[in-house]
Write a protein that holds these residues in place. Structure first.
Motif, PDB file in Angstrom:
ATOM      1  N   ILE A  42       0.605  -0.921   0.106  1.00  0.00           N
ATOM      2  CA  ILE A  42      -0.494   0.387  -0.309  1.00  0.00           C
ATOM      3  C   ILE A  42       1.053   1.195   0.026  1.00  0.00           C
ATOM      4  O   ILE A  42       1.951   1.415   1.051  1.00  0.00           O
ATOM      5  N   GLU A  43       0.506   1.665  -0.975  1.00  0.00           N
ATOM      6  CA  GLU A  43       1.067   3.511  -1.103  1.00  0.00           C
ATOM      7  C   GLU A  43       0.907   4.307   0.284  1.00  0.00           C
ATOM      8  O   GLU A  43      -0.527   4.890  -0.051  1.00  0.00           O
ATOM      9  N   ILE A  44       1.530   4.815   1.559  1.00  0.00           N
ATOM     10  CA  ILE A  44       0.588   5.086   1.922  1.00  0.00           C
ATOM     11  C   ILE A  44       1.259   6.532   2.653  1.00  0.00           C
ATOM     12  O   ILE A  44       1.029   7.116   3.328  1.00  0.00           O
ATOM     13  N   GLY A  45       2.250   7.089   1.680  1.00  0.00           N
ATOM     14  CA  GLY A  45       2.523   8.667   1.796  1.00  0.00           C
ATOM     15  C   GLY A  45       4.105   8.714   2.585  1.00  0.00           C
ATOM     16  O   GLY A  45       3.977   7.821   3.668  1.00  0.00           O
ATOM     17  N   HIS A  46       3.930   9.641   2.992  1.00  0.00           N
ATOM     18  CA  HIS A  46       4.713   9.836   4.522  1.00  0.00           C
ATOM     19  C   HIS A  46       4.188   9.932   5.651  1.00  0.00           C
ATOM     20  O   HIS A  46       3.028  10.513   6.278  1.00  0.00           O
ATOM     21  N   THR A  47       4.500   9.124   6.779  1.00  0.00           N
ATOM     22  CA  THR A  47       3.866   8.491   7.947  1.00  0.00           C
ATOM     23  C   THR A  47       4.922   8.343   9.191  1.00  0.00           C
ATOM     24  O   THR A  47       5.961   9.020   8.711  1.00  0.00           O
ATOM     25  N   GLU A  48       4.243   9.175  10.178  1.00  0.00           N
ATOM     26  CA  GLU A  48       4.823   9.469  11.086  1.00  0.00           C
ATOM     27  C   GLU A  48       4.920   8.576  12.459  1.00  0.00           C
ATOM     28  O   GLU A  48       5.806   8.264  12.684  1.00  0.00           O
ATOM     29  N   ARG A  49       3.969   7.827  12.078  1.00  0.00           N
ATOM     30  CA  ARG A  49       3.828   6.126  13.159  1.00  0.00           C
ATOM     31  C   ARG A  49       2.700   5.285  12.167  1.00  0.00           C
ATOM     32  O   ARG A  49       1.681   5.889  10.966  1.00  0.00           O
ATOM     33  N   ILE A  50       3.349   3.924  12.172  1.00  0.00           N
ATOM     34  CA  ILE A  50       2.573   3.054  11.706  1.00  0.00           C
ATOM     35  C   ILE A  50       2.536   1.700  13.110  1.00  0.00           C
ATOM     36  O   ILE A  50       2.858   1.564  13.714  1.00  0.00           O
ATOM     37  N   GLU A  51       0.423   1.638  12.945  1.00  0.00           N
ATOM     38  CA  GLU A  51       0.844   0.022  13.921  1.00  0.00           C
ATOM     39  C   GLU A  51      -0.484  -0.426  13.257  1.00  0.00           C
ATOM     40  O   GLU A  51      -1.279  -0.740  12.506  1.00  0.00           O
ATOM     41  N   GLU A  52       0.154  -2.080  13.243  1.00  0.00           N
ATOM     42  CA  GLU A  52      -0.965  -3.076  12.790  1.00  0.00           C
ATOM     43  C   GLU A  52      -1.640  -3.046  14.023  1.00  0.00           C
ATOM     44  O   GLU A  52      -1.507  -3.255  14.497  1.00  0.00           O
ATOM     45  N   ALA A  53      -3.145  -3.585  13.310  1.00  0.00           N
ATOM     46  CA  ALA A  53      -4.307  -3.963  13.860  1.00  0.00           C
ATOM     47  C   ALA A  53      -4.161  -5.368  14.471  1.00  0.00           C
ATOM     48  O   ALA A  53      -3.002  -6.340  14.145  1.00  0.00           O
ATOM     49  N   PRO A  54      -4.374  -6.097  15.619  1.00  0.00           N
ATOM     50  CA  PRO A  54      -4.175  -7.152  16.426  1.00  0.00           C
ATOM     51  C   PRO A  54      -4.294  -8.586  15.011  1.00  0.00           C
ATOM     52  O   PRO A  54      -3.551  -9.410  15.267  1.00  0.00           O
ATOM     53  N   ASP A  55      -5.438  -7.835  14.201  1.00  0.00           N
ATOM     54  CA  ASP A  55      -5.946  -9.306  13.192  1.00  0.00           C
ATOM     55  C   ASP A  55      -4.597  -9.363  12.372  1.00  0.00           C
ATOM     56  O   ASP A  55      -5.141 -10.116  11.080  1.00  0.00           O
ATOM     57  N   GLY A  56      -3.915  -8.211  11.965  1.00  0.00           N
ATOM     58  CA  GLY A  56      -2.988  -7.820  10.952  1.00  0.00           C
ATOM     59  C   GLY A  56      -4.159  -7.480   9.482  1.00  0.00           C
ATOM     60  O   GLY A  56      -3.297  -7.150   8.327  1.00  0.00           O
ATOM     61  N   LYS A  57      -5.287  -7.089   9.798  1.00  0.00           N
ATOM     62  CA  LYS A  57      -5.953  -6.599   8.388  1.00  0.00           C
ATOM     63  C   LYS A  57      -6.246  -5.793   8.480  1.00  0.00           C
ATOM     64  O   LYS A  57      -6.589  -5.007   7.271  1.00  0.00           O
ATOM     65  N   ARG A  58      -5.129  -4.168   8.795  1.00  0.00           N
ATOM     66  CA  ARG A  58      -6.021  -2.768   9.105  1.00  0.00           C
ATOM     67  C   ARG A  58      -4.802  -2.354   9.882  1.00  0.00           C
ATOM     68  O   ARG A  58      -3.597  -3.069  10.476  1.00  0.00           O
ATOM     69  N   ILE A  59      -3.944  -1.026   9.199  1.00  0.00           N
ATOM     70  CA  ILE A  59      -2.833  -0.516   9.612  1.00  0.00           C
ATOM     71  C   ILE A  59      -3.778   1.223   9.769  1.00  0.00           C
ATOM     72  O   ILE A  59      -4.215   1.349   9.711  1.00  0.00           O
ATOM     73  N   LEU A  60      -2.865   1.396  10.965  1.00  0.00           N
ATOM     74  CA  LEU A  60      -3.016   3.309  11.549  1.00  0.00           C
ATOM     75  C   LEU A  60      -1.729   3.393  11.402  1.00  0.00           C
ATOM     76  O   LEU A  60      -1.130   3.161  11.599  1.00  0.00           O
ATOM     77  N   THR A  61      -2.184   4.930  10.193  1.00  0.00           N
ATOM     78  CA  THR A  61      -0.881   5.535  10.461  1.00  0.00           C
ATOM     79  C   THR A  61      -1.291   6.887  10.642  1.00  0.00           C
ATOM     80  O   THR A  61      -2.660   7.645  10.835  1.00  0.00           O
ATOM     81  N   ILE A  62      -0.286   8.082  10.790  1.00  0.00           N
ATOM     82  CA  ILE A  62      -0.639   9.479  11.477  1.00  0.00           C
ATOM     83  C   ILE A  62       0.521   9.827  10.247  1.00  0.00           C
ATOM     84  O   ILE A  62       1.387   9.493   9.915  1.00  0.00           O
ATOM     85  N   SER A  63      -0.345  10.961   9.366  1.00  0.00           N
ATOM     86  CA  SER A  63      -0.037  11.436   8.059  1.00  0.00           C
ATOM     87  C   SER A  63       1.434  13.063   8.668  1.00  0.00           C
ATOM     88  O   SER A  63       1.049  13.076   9.600  1.00  0.00           O
ATOM     89  N   SER A  64       2.527  12.458   8.472  1.00  0.00           N
ATOM     90  CA  SER A  64       3.548  13.993   8.525  1.00  0.00           C
ATOM     91  C   SER A  64       3.121  14.855   7.588  1.00  0.00           C
ATOM     92  O   SER A  64       4.008  15.746   8.910  1.00  0.00           O
ATOM     93  N   THR A  65       1.995  14.865   7.018  1.00  0.00           N
ATOM     94  CA  THR A  65       1.887  16.092   6.446  1.00  0.00           C
ATOM     95  C   THR A  65       0.916  17.163   6.760  1.00  0.00           C
ATOM     96  O   THR A  65       0.838  18.214   7.181  1.00  0.00           O
ATOM     97  N   ASN A  66       0.185  16.514   7.410  1.00  0.00           N
ATOM     98  CA  ASN A  66      -1.106  17.226   8.262  1.00  0.00           C
ATOM     99  C   ASN A  66      -1.625  16.710   9.304  1.00  0.00           C
ATOM    100  O   ASN A  66      -2.964  17.066   9.722  1.00  0.00           O
TER     101      ASN A  66
END
Length: 105
Positions: A42-66
């Motif tokens: 997945i092209e996620i762009g510029h991120t400060e943080r990335i964390e996988e959901a416990p089941d690995g089916k989703r990820i959570l990111t914080i954009s470093s731009t906004n």
């Protein structure tokens, strides 16, 4: 492939996931018995943080731009920007069951 620096890596069961300098999230599943692998990116762009959901089916990111929080579905690449009480999200974390997200702004 060209050599890229890995930003973060996680291992869960038969799944290895990582991010690269080119702002791509990659998740590779390896069948232990056969050695076959399947990779999703997945092209996620510029991120400060990335964390996988416990089941690995989703990820959570914080954009470093906004400083917005985004949930990504790994299988489809679909993204959903989350509403936060403040303007900028600082920290996020999945709950143990993967159904809730806690954060600070």
């Amino acid at each position: 492939r060209e050599h890229e620096q890995i930003g973060s890596i996680s291992v869960r069961g038969d799944t290895i996931a990582w991010t690269t300098e080119s702002h791509v999230y990659s998740q590779r599943t390896i069948e232990v018995r056969t050695g076959k692998s399947h990779e999703k990116q997945i092209e996620i762009g510029h991120t400060e943080r990335i964390e996988e959901a416990p089941d690995g089916k989703r990820i959570l990111t914080i954009s470093s731009t906004n400083k917005k929080a985004i949930v990504w579905e790994v299988e489809t690449g679909r993204r959903q920007e989350l509403e936060a009480p403040g303007e900028e999200v600082e920290k996020l974390s999945w709950g143990p069951d993967g159904k809730r997200i806690a954060g600070t702004s």
